[in-house]
Design a protein around this motif. Structure first.
Motif, PDB file in Angstrom:
ATOM      1  N   ALA A 306      41.963  34.024  38.268  1.00  0.00           N
ATOM      2  CA  ALA A 306      42.082  34.562  39.629  1.00  0.00           C
ATOM      3  C   ALA A 306      41.648  36.018  39.711  1.00  0.00           C
ATOM      4  O   ALA A 306      41.002  36.423  40.682  1.00  0.00           O
ATOM      5  N   ILE A 307      41.998  36.817  38.712  1.00  0.00           N
ATOM      6  CA  ILE A 307      41.721  38.248  38.786  1.00  0.00           C
ATOM      7  C   ILE A 307      40.306  38.592  38.331  1.00  0.00           C
ATOM      8  O   ILE A 307      39.674  39.497  38.878  1.00  0.00           O
ATOM      9  N   LEU A 308      39.766  37.845  37.357  1.00  0.00           N
ATOM     10  CA  LEU A 308      38.450  38.170  36.826  1.00  0.00           C
ATOM     11  C   LEU A 308      37.326  37.311  37.406  1.00  0.00           C
ATOM     12  O   LEU A 308      36.229  37.818  37.652  1.00  0.00           O
ATOM     13  N   LEU A 309      37.601  36.020  37.626  1.00  0.00           N
ATOM     14  CA  LEU A 309      36.539  35.124  38.086  1.00  0.00           C
ATOM     15  C   LEU A 309      36.394  35.088  39.596  1.00  0.00           C
ATOM     16  O   LEU A 309      35.280  35.158  40.123  1.00  0.00           O
ATOM     17  N   MET A 310      37.507  34.981  40.320  1.00  0.00           N
ATOM     18  CA  MET A 310      37.426  34.785  41.760  1.00  0.00           C
ATOM     19  C   MET A 310      36.726  35.908  42.515  1.00  0.00           C
ATOM     20  O   MET A 310      36.004  35.646  43.481  1.00  0.00           O
ATOM     21  N   PRO A 311      36.884  37.195  42.139  1.00  0.00           N
ATOM     22  CA  PRO A 311      36.148  38.235  42.868  1.00  0.00           C
ATOM     23  C   PRO A 311      34.640  38.079  42.812  1.00  0.00           C
ATOM     24  O   PRO A 311      33.937  38.632  43.670  1.00  0.00           O
ATOM     25  N   LEU A 312      34.118  37.324  41.827  1.00  0.00           N
ATOM     26  CA  LEU A 312      32.673  37.099  41.762  1.00  0.00           C
ATOM     27  C   LEU A 312      32.199  36.165  42.860  1.00  0.00           C
ATOM     28  O   LEU A 312      31.021  36.195  43.243  1.00  0.00           O
ATOM     29  N   PHE A 313      33.093  35.331  43.395  1.00  0.00           N
ATOM     30  CA  PHE A 313      32.713  34.334  44.400  1.00  0.00           C
ATOM     31  C   PHE A 313      33.331  34.617  45.771  1.00  0.00           C
ATOM     32  O   PHE A 313      32.857  34.092  46.777  1.00  0.00           O
ATOM     33  N   VAL A 314      34.393  35.391  45.810  1.00  0.00           N
ATOM     34  CA  VAL A 314      35.070  35.705  47.068  1.00  0.00           C
ATOM     35  C   VAL A 314      35.060  37.213  47.247  1.00  0.00           C
ATOM     36  O   VAL A 314      35.703  37.941  46.487  1.00  0.00           O
ATOM     37  N   ARG A 315      34.317  37.674  48.224  1.00  0.00           N
ATOM     38  CA  ARG A 315      34.196  39.107  48.467  1.00  0.00           C
ATOM     39  C   ARG A 315      35.266  39.573  49.451  1.00  0.00           C
ATOM     40  O   ARG A 315      35.661  38.845  50.352  1.00  0.00           O
ATOM     41  N   GLY A 316      35.707  40.814  49.262  1.00  0.00           N
ATOM     42  CA  GLY A 316      36.592  41.432  50.241  1.00  0.00           C
ATOM     43  C   GLY A 316      38.066  41.179  50.052  1.00  0.00           C
ATOM     44  O   GLY A 316      38.870  41.592  50.888  1.00  0.00           O
ATOM     45  N   LEU A 317      38.469  40.505  48.952  1.00  0.00           N
ATOM     46  CA  LEU A 317      39.893  40.308  48.708  1.00  0.00           C
ATOM     47  C   LEU A 317      40.520  41.629  48.275  1.00  0.00           C
ATOM     48  O   LEU A 317      39.982  42.332  47.422  1.00  0.00           O
ATOM     49  N   SER A 318      41.651  41.962  48.842  1.00  0.00           N
ATOM     50  CA  SER A 318      42.341  43.185  48.468  1.00  0.00           C
ATOM     51  C   SER A 318      42.961  43.028  47.083  1.00  0.00           C
ATOM     52  O   SER A 318      43.132  41.917  46.567  1.00  0.00           O
ATOM     53  N   ALA A 319      43.291  44.166  46.468  1.00  0.00           N
ATOM     54  CA  ALA A 319      43.941  44.126  45.157  1.00  0.00           C
ATOM     55  C   ALA A 319      45.273  43.389  45.237  1.00  0.00           C
ATOM     56  O   ALA A 319      45.663  42.676  44.306  1.00  0.00           O
ATOM     57  N   ARG A 320      45.962  43.528  46.362  1.00  0.00           N
ATOM     58  CA  ARG A 320      47.236  42.835  46.571  1.00  0.00           C
ATOM     59  C   ARG A 320      47.046  41.328  46.514  1.00  0.00           C
ATOM     60  O   ARG A 320      47.798  40.614  45.832  1.00  0.00           O
ATOM     61  N   ASP A 321      46.019  40.813  47.218  1.00  0.00           N
ATOM     62  CA  ASP A 321      45.775  39.372  47.231  1.00  0.00           C
ATOM     63  C   ASP A 321      45.321  38.868  45.871  1.00  0.00           C
ATOM     64  O   ASP A 321      45.670  37.752  45.461  1.00  0.00           O
ATOM     65  N   ARG A 322      44.536  39.672  45.155  1.00  0.00           N
ATOM     66  CA  ARG A 322      44.096  39.243  43.829  1.00  0.00           C
ATOM     67  C   ARG A 322      45.288  39.110  42.876  1.00  0.00           C
ATOM     68  O   ARG A 322      45.353  38.181  42.074  1.00  0.00           O
ATOM     69  N   ILE A 323      46.230  40.042  42.987  1.00  0.00           N
ATOM     70  CA  ILE A 323      47.423  39.955  42.140  1.00  0.00           C
ATOM     71  C   ILE A 323      48.246  38.716  42.499  1.00  0.00           C
ATOM     72  O   ILE A 323      48.716  37.978  41.623  1.00  0.00           O
ATOM     73  N   LEU A 324      48.412  38.466  43.790  1.00  0.00           N
ATOM     74  CA  LEU A 324      49.213  37.319  44.217  1.00  0.00           C
ATOM     75  C   LEU A 324      48.553  35.996  43.838  1.00  0.00           C
ATOM     76  O   LEU A 324      49.236  35.026  43.502  1.00  0.00           O
TER      77      LEU A 324
END
Length: 417
Positions: A306-324
């Motif tokens: 979730a923290i390393l892979l998903m930001p490559l495919f989903v742009r604009g997620l806040s740090a809060r959402d990435r942690i959750l």
């Protein structure tokens, strides 16, 4: 009295344990108590057991996708596809690699698959805490709802290799019809989904729901009794034949406002019943050491993906959402059902998966409570008022002048005559 106010505010800031978590703990204890008296393994494979567990899973899937915002799903479709394909494969590989490395047992390869998926029933019951944005919540619920087909596909291929590597001959029974059976299942799911959508559309045309001004509701949907009938029949057919992909997709389209409150209660009830079911098998004996490692590995694998892979495919997620999303791993009924399916070919699978499910959920609940405390602490710091400007002396009101006629200053001293 002055000292009691800080104590009261401090008590108010302590996180309240959600009622559903207390209910889940009670359900787990109840199921364990019953399992100590009666052996539930005799029920496994019976028609009533299969239909009952299938119905619980169907309610959870429909409830989870029912709450997804379609606009968020369209915007993050690439991320959802990546999560339920590449994400599931990476999680299963990491978890299985840790288990085989730690215990050197090839049959433990299948354990990574069992807990790689996210349980949709648990997500639907427990993701309304307000910390996660609607976009991240939709992403997690879609992830949980649609990762099961990839899990089944992995089971077909990995189970055969693990069965042979463990020293057995022949083909494991879990493979069943193999790729042909998997393709047939996809076709049946498509037929059930098409039938449900067609019935919904036809009833909406013939007996549409209406507003107070007698105008048809847009987009057209059937009146409430027919809408309930269509959904109930679909859930029953899906439970009897384990056609869960159709239910997950149908939850995106078969919607009516009147469903919201009863469906939320049904999801919570199904979650508690599934926890009772888990307790039944916990009572039959567990392998704590492999179970703890399996649960911890699943939780950490979710965080990595979730923290390393998903930001490559989903742009604009806040740090809060990435942690959750990183602490979003939850297991429940789906993992138990997969473990029961694999038990025939890989004995003691349930004994390892049951404590792993409890471990994953305890880690999830603990991390969520910790995140809530941290969020409240940060919010409290931001709300602290800054030191205000120093107040200047003001002229006294004429009514406040002393008897001598001289105005009083703000510090209570009289000015000299």
């Amino acid at each position: 009295m002055e000292r009691s106010r800080p104590d009261e505010s401090r008590r108010r800031k302590l996180p309240a344990v959600p009622a559903v978590l207390l209910g889940a703990l009670g359900a787990l204890l109840l199921g364990t108590s019953v399992g100590l008296v009666a052996d539930p393994t005799r029920l496994v494979g019976t028609t009533g057991y299969v239909v009952a567990t299938g119905l619980l899973l169907a309610v959870g899937l429909y409830g989870s996708t029912y709450g997804i915002e379609l606009a968020d799903l369209r915007r993050d479709l690439r991320g959802v596809v990546a999560a339920v394909t590449l994400g599931v494969v990476l999680k299963a590989a990491m978890i299985s690699g840790v288990m085989v490395w730690a215990f050197d047992r090839p049959q433990y390869l299948v354990l990574g698959i069992v807990v790689a998926q996210i349980d949709p029933l648990s997500v639907a019951a427990l993701t309304k805490d307000g910390h996660m944005s609607q976009r991240a919540r939709s992403l997690l619920t879609a992830w949980a709802a649609f990762d099961d087909p990839m899990t089944v596909l992995l089971t077909l291929y990995v189970a055969g290799y693990a069965y042979t590597a463990a020293g057995h001959t022949g083909t494991p029974s879990v493979v069943g019809g193999g790729a042909r059976g998997y393709a047939l299942g996809l076709v049946l799911n498509g037929l059930l989904l098409a039938g449900a959508l067609l019935a919904w559309w036809a009833c909406g045309r013939l007996w549409p729901a209406r507003r107070e001004d007698e105008e048809p509701v847009r987009p057209r949907r059937p009146v409430t009794p027919l809408a309930v009938l269509v959904v109930v029949v679909m859930l029953g057919l899906a439970a009897a034949n384990m056609l869960m992909l159709a239910v997950a997709v149908a939850g995106l389209f078969l919607r009516a406002p009147v469903f919201a409150r009863p469906l939320a209660r049904a999801v919570t009830g199904a979650f508690l019943l599934a926890t009772v079911l888990l307790g039944l098998f916990v009572a039959q004996g567990v392998a704590f050491k492999p179970g703890l490692l399996l649960g911890g590995s699943a939780f950490l694998a979710q965080a990595v993906v979730a923290i390393l892979l998903m930001p490559l495919f989903v742009r604009g997620l806040s740090a809060r959402d990435r942690i959750l999303l990183g602490i979003g791993q939850q297991n429940g009924l789906t993992a138990v059902l997969l473990a029961l399916t694999l038990e025939r070919d890989f004995p003691k699978t349930v004994g390892v998966v049951a404590p792993a499910v409890v471990t994953v959920n305890l880690l999830h609940y603990g991390a969520r409570i910790g995140f809530g405390c941290w969020s409240r602490h940060r919010a409290g710091k931001k709300r602290q008022p800054a030191a205000g400007p120093k107040r200047l002396p003001r002229h006294a009101d004429p009514a406040d002048r002393p008897a001598g006629g001289a105005p009083a200053t703000t510090d209570g001293l009289r000015s000299s005559a």
